[in-house]
Design an enzyme around this catalytic site. Structure first.
Site, PDB file in Angstrom:
ATOM      1  N   ARG A 152       1.449  -0.945   4.539  1.00  0.00           N
ATOM      2  CA  ARG A 152       0.774   0.011   3.883  1.00  0.00           C
ATOM      3  C   ARG A 152       0.020  -0.641   2.560  1.00  0.00           C
ATOM      4  O   ARG A 152       0.468  -1.662   2.105  1.00  0.00           O
ATOM      5  CB  ARG A 152       1.502   1.311   3.481  1.00  0.00           C
ATOM      6  CG  ARG A 152       2.477   2.017   4.398  1.00  0.00           C
ATOM      7  CD  ARG A 152       3.354   3.164   3.637  1.00  0.00           C
ATOM      8  NE  ARG A 152       4.104   3.921   4.943  1.00  0.00           N
ATOM      9  CZ  ARG A 152       5.310   3.556   5.236  1.00  0.00           C
ATOM     10  NH1 ARG A 152       5.944   2.362   4.785  1.00  0.00           N
ATOM     11  NH2 ARG A 152       5.972   4.110   6.304  1.00  0.00           N
TER      12      ARG A 152
ATOM     13  N   LYS B 114       8.071   3.621   1.679  1.00  0.00           N
ATOM     14  CA  LYS B 114       8.375   4.929   1.309  1.00  0.00           C
ATOM     15  C   LYS B 114       9.860   5.028   1.009  1.00  0.00           C
ATOM     16  O   LYS B 114      10.642   4.860   1.714  1.00  0.00           O
ATOM     17  CB  LYS B 114       7.749   5.724   2.263  1.00  0.00           C
ATOM     18  CG  LYS B 114       6.290   5.930   2.367  1.00  0.00           C
ATOM     19  CD  LYS B 114       5.739   7.168   3.366  1.00  0.00           C
ATOM     20  CE  LYS B 114       4.550   7.256   3.244  1.00  0.00           C
ATOM     21  NZ  LYS B 114       4.017   8.578   4.452  1.00  0.00           N
TER      22      LYS B 114
ATOM     23  N   HIS C 214      -5.980   1.709   6.069  1.00  0.00           N
ATOM     24  CA  HIS C 214      -4.986   2.298   6.839  1.00  0.00           C
ATOM     25  C   HIS C 214      -5.384   2.103   7.965  1.00  0.00           C
ATOM     26  O   HIS C 214      -4.541   2.192   9.097  1.00  0.00           O
ATOM     27  CB  HIS C 214      -4.881   3.833   6.587  1.00  0.00           C
ATOM     28  CG  HIS C 214      -3.716   4.357   7.063  1.00  0.00           C
ATOM     29  ND1 HIS C 214      -2.420   4.288   6.535  1.00  0.00           N
ATOM     30  CD2 HIS C 214      -3.343   5.141   8.127  1.00  0.00           C
ATOM     31  CE1 HIS C 214      -1.396   4.860   7.318  1.00  0.00           C
ATOM     32  NE2 HIS C 214      -2.110   5.336   8.117  1.00  0.00           N
TER      33      HIS C 214
ATOM     34  N   ARG D 143      -3.665  -0.638   9.639  1.00  0.00           N
ATOM     35  CA  ARG D 143      -2.210  -0.409  10.243  1.00  0.00           C
ATOM     36  C   ARG D 143      -2.364   0.392  11.591  1.00  0.00           C
ATOM     37  O   ARG D 143      -1.637  -0.099  12.532  1.00  0.00           O
ATOM     38  CB  ARG D 143      -1.643   0.463   9.018  1.00  0.00           C
ATOM     39  CG  ARG D 143      -0.115   0.950   9.311  1.00  0.00           C
ATOM     40  CD  ARG D 143       0.136   1.541   8.020  1.00  0.00           C
ATOM     41  NE  ARG D 143       1.630   2.171   8.271  1.00  0.00           N
ATOM     42  CZ  ARG D 143       2.718   1.750   8.236  1.00  0.00           C
ATOM     43  NH1 ARG D 143       2.878   0.463   7.903  1.00  0.00           N
ATOM     44  NH2 ARG D 143       3.610   2.432   8.361  1.00  0.00           N
TER      45      ARG D 143
ATOM     46  N   HIS E 281       8.851   3.281   9.809  1.00  0.00           N
ATOM     47  CA  HIS E 281       8.644   4.489  10.203  1.00  0.00           C
ATOM     48  C   HIS E 281      10.143   5.313  10.164  1.00  0.00           C
ATOM     49  O   HIS E 281      11.058   4.516  10.755  1.00  0.00           O
ATOM     50  CB  HIS E 281       7.949   5.101  11.350  1.00  0.00           C
ATOM     51  CG  HIS E 281       6.538   4.725  11.196  1.00  0.00           C
ATOM     52  ND1 HIS E 281       5.547   4.531  12.179  1.00  0.00           N
ATOM     53  CD2 HIS E 281       5.552   5.027   9.886  1.00  0.00           C
ATOM     54  CE1 HIS E 281       4.501   4.574  11.905  1.00  0.00           C
ATOM     55  NE2 HIS E 281       4.305   4.553  10.516  1.00  0.00           N
TER      56      HIS E 281
ATOM     57  N   TYR F  61       0.715   6.770  15.573  1.00  0.00           N
ATOM     58  CA  TYR F  61      -0.111   5.702  15.319  1.00  0.00           C
ATOM     59  C   TYR F  61      -0.788   4.865  16.598  1.00  0.00           C
ATOM     60  O   TYR F  61      -1.848   4.306  16.485  1.00  0.00           O
ATOM     61  CB  TYR F  61       0.455   4.906  14.248  1.00  0.00           C
ATOM     62  CG  TYR F  61       0.659   5.169  12.997  1.00  0.00           C
ATOM     63  CD1 TYR F  61      -0.150   4.260  11.979  1.00  0.00           C
ATOM     64  CD2 TYR F  61       1.471   6.259  12.669  1.00  0.00           C
ATOM     65  CE1 TYR F  61       0.009   4.639  10.646  1.00  0.00           C
ATOM     66  CE2 TYR F  61       1.382   6.701  11.169  1.00  0.00           C
ATOM     67  CZ  TYR F  61       0.848   5.629  10.265  1.00  0.00           C
ATOM     68  OH  TYR F  61       0.811   6.162   9.122  1.00  0.00           O
TER      69      TYR F  61
END
Length: 321
Positions: free
Chosen positions: A179, A203, A269, A272, A295, A304
């Site tokens: 990211r 995250k 993005h 990615r 994830h 994705y």
């Protein structure tokens, strides 16, 4: 505040139809909620406790703010204590939100998930008997096939008269799939050139290892050797005082490079998404790709990965006939 809204509605009824009056009421309640100090202390306390619980779980500040704002707006509009809110109350709120804000199905489903988390927490903590969101099913969302970079576009972005820094940034994003928020936090010392890997903080402040290819290693070393500053950051501004690059700074730079090179919609993005699509296309197990991308849920990874239709056709011939 309720009396004020009633007076405004009454005055507006002389020149607005019933549907417009309903929309006006929704907007007034949402906007005036920001300045209304008469809300139930109990509702505020429960929301604050829920946010604290999510903070402990490792949610980012951005996510916490989105949760808090969404819940407070809903509570203000419904105007009931949490234990008195029904499934119909929430369905009506989501329906009106979708209509008034012209919100996408994805946005509405995001709100549904937030309210589901909030009321599930209230149920677990014995503030309510049963979550009213249980009977509100997942909103069907549009699945648009989002663009990825072609091999030609990636080569142009790497090799067409760009600075060594921009080439290194392009390679890092393209080969690691990290990211942009993870990349701007990296320092020079975080890079293991021998193993061609580095640890990033994803995250929820979760660490994971990402990997880069030999070309990225060469371009990254070329960029670092050309620098004259002592900033520990991996990527810095080209001009003095050579500050650490920000997310917005990289986004703007990539967009301008794309415009210069005639490549549409260049943004971090997309690298990615391109990596995920290529990995699936070449047979990488989805569980490994999930780990690579960081994830939490495998469903996110599947969103994705846009598998090429031509490969679906080949797979059909191979496995089915």
């Amino acid at each position: 505040m309720k009396e004020l809204i009633k007076q405004i509605m009454l005055s507006a009824s002389t020149f607005l139809n019933t549907e417009q009056i309903k929309k006006l009421e929704i907007v007034l309640k949402q906007k005036l909620s920001k300045i209304d100090n008469t809300k139930s202390i109990e509702n505020i306390d429960l929301t604050a406790k829920f946010i604290e619980a999510k903070k402990i779980e490792g949610c980012s500040l951005k996510t916490l703010h989105y949760y808090e704002t969404s819940i407070k707006q809903m509570l203000y509009y419904v105007d009931k204590k949490p234990e008195d809110i029904t499934t119909d109350d929430l369905r009506l709120y989501l329906s009106n939100y979708h209509e008034v804000h012209n919100a996408s199905h994805t946005t509405v489903d995001n709100l549904r998930r937030i309210y589901s988390s909030f009321f599930a927490w209230l149920e677990d903590e014995d503030y309510i008997i049963k979550s009213p969101v249980r009977r509100i099913h997942k909103v069907r969302t549009e699945r648009n096939i989002k663009e990825t970079y072609s091999d030609e576009n990636l080569e142009i972005l790497r090799d067409y008269n760009l600075t060594s820094r921009d080439v290194a940034i392009t390679d890092m994003l393209a080969s690691t799939g990290m990211r942009i928020g993870e990349m701007v936090l990296l320092n020079r010392d975080d890079i293991d050139f021998n193993e061609r890997e580095c640890v990033v903080f994803g995250k929820g402040s979760k660490e994971r290892v990402v990997y880069f290819d030999a070309r990225t290693k060469i371009h990254l070393l070329n960029y670092l050797e050309s620098r004259v500053d002592d900033n520990p950051a991996l990527f810095v501004s080209l001009k003095y005082p050579h500050k650490r690059l920000t997310i917005s700074g990289i986004e703007v730079r990539l967009r301008k490079n794309g415009q210069k090179l005639g490549i549409a919609k260049v943004h971090p993005h997309k690298f990615r998404r391109t990596l995920a699509t290529k990995a699936i296309d070449k047979g990488m197990p989805i569980e490994q790709l999930q780990q690579l991308l960081g994830h939490k849920r495998i469903d996110t990874t599947l969103q994705y990965a846009m598998v090429k239709q031509s490969n679906v056709k080949l797979a059909h011939r191979k496995y089915i006939g």
